[in-house]
Design a protein around this motif. Structure first.
Motif, PDB file in Angstrom:
ATOM      1  N   GLU A  39      26.217 -30.320 -35.280  1.00  0.00           N
ATOM      2  CA  GLU A  39      26.288 -31.760 -35.044  1.00  0.00           C
ATOM      3  C   GLU A  39      27.740 -32.199 -34.837  1.00  0.00           C
ATOM      4  OE1 GLU A  39      24.202 -34.060 -37.983  1.00  0.00           O
ATOM      5  OE2 GLU A  39      22.466 -32.722 -37.898  1.00  0.00           O
ATOM      6  N   PHE A  40      28.649 -31.600 -35.582  1.00  0.00           N
ATOM      7  CA  PHE A  40      30.075 -31.913 -35.413  1.00  0.00           C
ATOM      8  C   PHE A  40      30.537 -31.497 -34.020  1.00  0.00           C
ATOM      9  CE2 PHE A  40      34.676 -31.104 -36.192  1.00  0.00           C
ATOM     10  CZ  PHE A  40      35.025 -32.390 -36.585  1.00  0.00           C
ATOM     11  N   LEU A  41      30.103 -30.337 -33.577  1.00  0.00           N
ATOM     12  CA  LEU A  41      30.434 -29.864 -32.233  1.00  0.00           C
ATOM     13  C   LEU A  41      29.926 -30.850 -31.177  1.00  0.00           C
ATOM     14  CD1 LEU A  41      31.471 -27.693 -30.258  1.00  0.00           C
ATOM     15  CD2 LEU A  41      29.249 -26.569 -30.492  1.00  0.00           C
ATOM     16  N   ARG A  42      28.676 -31.299 -31.322  1.00  0.00           N
ATOM     17  CA  ARG A  42      28.123 -32.277 -30.373  1.00  0.00           C
ATOM     18  C   ARG A  42      28.917 -33.580 -30.402  1.00  0.00           C
ATOM     19  NH1 ARG A  42      23.318 -30.067 -32.042  1.00  0.00           N
ATOM     20  NH2 ARG A  42      22.824 -31.762 -33.463  1.00  0.00           N
ATOM     21  N   ALA A  43      29.351 -33.990 -31.588  1.00  0.00           N
ATOM     22  CA  ALA A  43      30.139 -35.223 -31.705  1.00  0.00           C
ATOM     23  C   ALA A  43      31.470 -35.079 -30.973  1.00  0.00           C
ATOM     24  CB  ALA A  43      30.371 -35.568 -33.177  1.00  0.00           C
ATOM     25  N   ILE A  44      32.134 -33.944 -31.146  1.00  0.00           N
ATOM     26  CA  ILE A  44      33.403 -33.713 -30.446  1.00  0.00           C
ATOM     27  C   ILE A  44      33.172 -33.740 -28.936  1.00  0.00           C
ATOM     28  CG2 ILE A  44      35.311 -32.106 -30.021  1.00  0.00           C
ATOM     29  CD1 ILE A  44      34.718 -30.896 -32.789  1.00  0.00           C
ATOM     30  N   GLN A  45      32.132 -33.056 -28.481  1.00  0.00           N
ATOM     31  CA  GLN A  45      31.834 -33.016 -27.051  1.00  0.00           C
ATOM     32  C   GLN A  45      31.554 -34.418 -26.507  1.00  0.00           C
ATOM     33  OE1 GLN A  45      28.645 -30.167 -27.477  1.00  0.00           O
ATOM     34  NE2 GLN A  45      29.870 -28.543 -26.528  1.00  0.00           N
ATOM     35  N   THR A  46      30.792 -35.200 -27.243  1.00  0.00           N
ATOM     36  CA  THR A  46      30.454 -36.548 -26.806  1.00  0.00           C
ATOM     37  C   THR A  46      31.691 -37.423 -26.730  1.00  0.00           C
ATOM     38  OG1 THR A  46      28.222 -36.387 -27.706  1.00  0.00           O
ATOM     39  CG2 THR A  46      29.078 -38.600 -27.318  1.00  0.00           C
ATOM     40  N   VAL A  47      32.531 -37.370 -27.767  1.00  0.00           N
ATOM     41  CA  VAL A  47      33.751 -38.173 -27.761  1.00  0.00           C
ATOM     42  C   VAL A  47      34.654 -37.754 -26.607  1.00  0.00           C
ATOM     43  CG1 VAL A  47      35.881 -38.657 -29.030  1.00  0.00           C
ATOM     44  CG2 VAL A  47      33.693 -38.795 -30.194  1.00  0.00           C
ATOM     45  N   ARG A  48      34.725 -36.464 -26.361  1.00  0.00           N
ATOM     46  CA  ARG A  48      35.554 -35.984 -25.246  1.00  0.00           C
ATOM     47  C   ARG A  48      35.041 -36.527 -23.919  1.00  0.00           C
ATOM     48  NH1 ARG A  48      36.198 -30.228 -22.465  1.00  0.00           N
ATOM     49  NH2 ARG A  48      38.117 -30.668 -21.365  1.00  0.00           N
ATOM     50  N   GLU A  49      33.738 -36.566 -23.762  1.00  0.00           N
ATOM     51  CA  GLU A  49      33.142 -37.029 -22.502  1.00  0.00           C
ATOM     52  C   GLU A  49      33.185 -38.547 -22.353  1.00  0.00           C
ATOM     53  OE1 GLU A  49      29.216 -35.392 -22.672  1.00  0.00           O
ATOM     54  OE2 GLU A  49      29.928 -33.338 -22.441  1.00  0.00           O
ATOM     55  N   GLU A  50      33.062 -39.278 -23.450  1.00  0.00           N
ATOM     56  CA  GLU A  50      32.886 -40.726 -23.391  1.00  0.00           C
ATOM     57  C   GLU A  50      34.163 -41.534 -23.606  1.00  0.00           C
ATOM     58  OE1 GLU A  50      30.059 -42.266 -22.576  1.00  0.00           O
ATOM     59  OE2 GLU A  50      28.979 -40.396 -22.350  1.00  0.00           O
ATOM     60  N   THR A  51      35.241 -40.893 -24.051  1.00  0.00           N
ATOM     61  CA  THR A  51      36.487 -41.607 -24.299  1.00  0.00           C
ATOM     62  C   THR A  51      37.651 -40.856 -23.666  1.00  0.00           C
ATOM     63  OG1 THR A  51      37.070 -40.546 -26.403  1.00  0.00           O
ATOM     64  CG2 THR A  51      35.567 -42.435 -26.519  1.00  0.00           C
ATOM     65  N   ASN A  52      38.832 -41.373 -23.885  1.00  0.00           N
ATOM     66  CA  ASN A  52      40.033 -40.760 -23.312  1.00  0.00           C
ATOM     67  C   ASN A  52      40.728 -39.797 -24.255  1.00  0.00           C
ATOM     68  OD1 ASN A  52      39.959 -43.880 -22.280  1.00  0.00           O
ATOM     69  ND2 ASN A  52      40.282 -42.397 -20.660  1.00  0.00           N
ATOM     70  N   GLY A  53      40.159 -39.566 -25.415  1.00  0.00           N
ATOM     71  CA  GLY A  53      40.773 -38.644 -26.352  1.00  0.00           C
ATOM     72  C   GLY A  53      39.982 -38.569 -27.646  1.00  0.00           C
ATOM     73  N   VAL A  54      40.283 -37.559 -28.437  1.00  0.00           N
ATOM     74  CA  VAL A  54      39.566 -37.307 -29.681  1.00  0.00           C
ATOM     75  C   VAL A  54      40.544 -37.330 -30.851  1.00  0.00           C
ATOM     76  CG1 VAL A  54      38.163 -35.635 -30.960  1.00  0.00           C
ATOM     77  CG2 VAL A  54      37.907 -35.838 -28.474  1.00  0.00           C
ATOM     78  N   MET A  55      40.191 -38.077 -31.890  1.00  0.00           N
ATOM     79  CA  MET A  55      40.920 -38.044 -33.158  1.00  0.00           C
ATOM     80  C   MET A  55      39.945 -37.502 -34.191  1.00  0.00           C
ATOM     81  SD  MET A  55      42.824 -41.748 -33.232  1.00  0.00           S
ATOM     82  CE  MET A  55      41.285 -42.664 -33.035  1.00  0.00           C
ATOM     83  N   ALA A  56      40.335 -36.473 -34.887  1.00  0.00           N
ATOM     84  CA  ALA A  56      39.459 -35.884 -35.900  1.00  0.00           C
ATOM     85  C   ALA A  56      40.118 -36.005 -37.264  1.00  0.00           C
ATOM     86  CB  ALA A  56      39.175 -34.427 -35.570  1.00  0.00           C
ATOM     87  N   PHE A  57      39.342 -36.436 -38.221  1.00  0.00           N
ATOM     88  CA  PHE A  57      39.810 -36.624 -39.585  1.00  0.00           C
ATOM     89  C   PHE A  57      38.917 -35.830 -40.521  1.00  0.00           C
ATOM     90  CE2 PHE A  57      40.594 -40.433 -37.121  1.00  0.00           C
ATOM     91  CZ  PHE A  57      41.943 -40.621 -37.301  1.00  0.00           C
ATOM     92  N   ASP A  58      39.263 -35.291 -41.432  1.00  0.00           N
ATOM     93  CA  ASP A  58      40.591 -35.053 -41.933  1.00  0.00           C
ATOM     94  C   ASP A  58      40.895 -33.583 -41.700  1.00  0.00           C
ATOM     95  OD1 ASP A  58      42.609 -34.337 -44.142  1.00  0.00           O
ATOM     96  OD2 ASP A  58      42.466 -36.509 -44.364  1.00  0.00           O
ATOM     97  N   VAL A  59      42.100 -33.296 -41.307  1.00  0.00           N
ATOM     98  CA  VAL A  59      42.471 -31.908 -40.987  1.00  0.00           C
ATOM     99  C   VAL A  59      42.167 -30.974 -42.157  1.00  0.00           C
ATOM    100  CG1 VAL A  59      44.411 -30.399 -40.460  1.00  0.00           C
ATOM    101  CG2 VAL A  59      44.161 -32.554 -39.263  1.00  0.00           C
ATOM    102  N   SER A  60      42.352 -31.451 -43.374  1.00  0.00           N
ATOM    103  CA  SER A  60      42.089 -30.585 -44.529  1.00  0.00           C
ATOM    104  C   SER A  60      40.622 -30.170 -44.591  1.00  0.00           C
ATOM    105  CB  SER A  60      42.497 -31.280 -45.833  1.00  0.00           C
ATOM    106  OG  SER A  60      41.727 -32.454 -46.042  1.00  0.00           O
ATOM    107  N   GLN A  61      39.715 -31.059 -44.198  1.00  0.00           N
ATOM    108  CA  GLN A  61      38.293 -30.705 -44.194  1.00  0.00           C
ATOM    109  C   GLN A  61      37.965 -29.754 -43.053  1.00  0.00           C
ATOM    110  OE1 GLN A  61      37.225 -34.736 -43.995  1.00  0.00           O
ATOM    111  NE2 GLN A  61      37.123 -34.994 -46.214  1.00  0.00           N
ATOM    112  N   ILE A  62      38.565 -29.990 -41.908  1.00  0.00           N
ATOM    113  CA  ILE A  62      38.352 -29.089 -40.776  1.00  0.00           C
ATOM    114  C   ILE A  62      38.810 -27.681 -41.147  1.00  0.00           C
ATOM    115  CG2 ILE A  62      39.048 -28.595 -38.395  1.00  0.00           C
ATOM    116  CD1 ILE A  62      39.213 -31.747 -38.114  1.00  0.00           C
ATOM    117  N   GLU A  63      39.934 -27.608 -41.810  1.00  0.00           N
ATOM    118  CA  GLU A  63      40.447 -26.320 -42.290  1.00  0.00           C
ATOM    119  C   GLU A  63      39.497 -25.713 -43.322  1.00  0.00           C
ATOM    120  OE1 GLU A  63      43.079 -23.157 -42.441  1.00  0.00           O
ATOM    121  OE2 GLU A  63      43.212 -24.874 -41.088  1.00  0.00           O
ATOM    122  N   GLU A  64      39.091 -26.513 -44.300  1.00  0.00           N
ATOM    123  CA  GLU A  64      38.199 -26.033 -45.364  1.00  0.00           C
ATOM    124  C   GLU A  64      36.871 -25.527 -44.808  1.00  0.00           C
ATOM    125  OE1 GLU A  64      35.615 -27.977 -49.029  1.00  0.00           O
ATOM    126  OE2 GLU A  64      37.468 -28.979 -48.412  1.00  0.00           O
TER     127      GLU A  64
END
Length: 79
Positions: A39-64
């Motif tokens: 679901e996170f992957l789909r969200a990133i893909q959707t934001v990439r397609e529908e906006t001009n850029g992606v901000m992901a929060f929080d880097v510590s969680q992405i790392e974890e």
């Protein structure tokens, strides 16, 4: 009509709010997707397609969660 409580709906609302007069970046909160990398992957893909850029929060969680490969997948896609 797109549901406004979706990633796609939020992007659409943001674009409408600025009347496409400026770029819109979509934000995704990783903790909302904990345990659901697909679901996170789909969200990133959707934001990439529908906006001009992606901000992901929080880097510590992405790392974890070990989700950096999801970003690599989305941003090396040669559509």
């Amino acid at each position: 009509m797109i549901a406004t409580r979706s990633v796609e709906g939020g992007a659409q609302m943001a674009r409408q709010a600025v009347a496409n007069a400026c770029w819109v970046y979509g934000g995704i909160y990783a903790k909302d997707y904990k345990g659901h990398p697909d679901e996170f992957l789909r969200a990133i893909q959707t934001v990439r397609e529908e906006t001009n850029g992606v901000m992901a929060f929080d880097v510590s969680q992405i790392e974890e969660y070990g989700w950096w490969p999801l970003f690599r997948h989305v941003f090396t896609d040669r559509r």
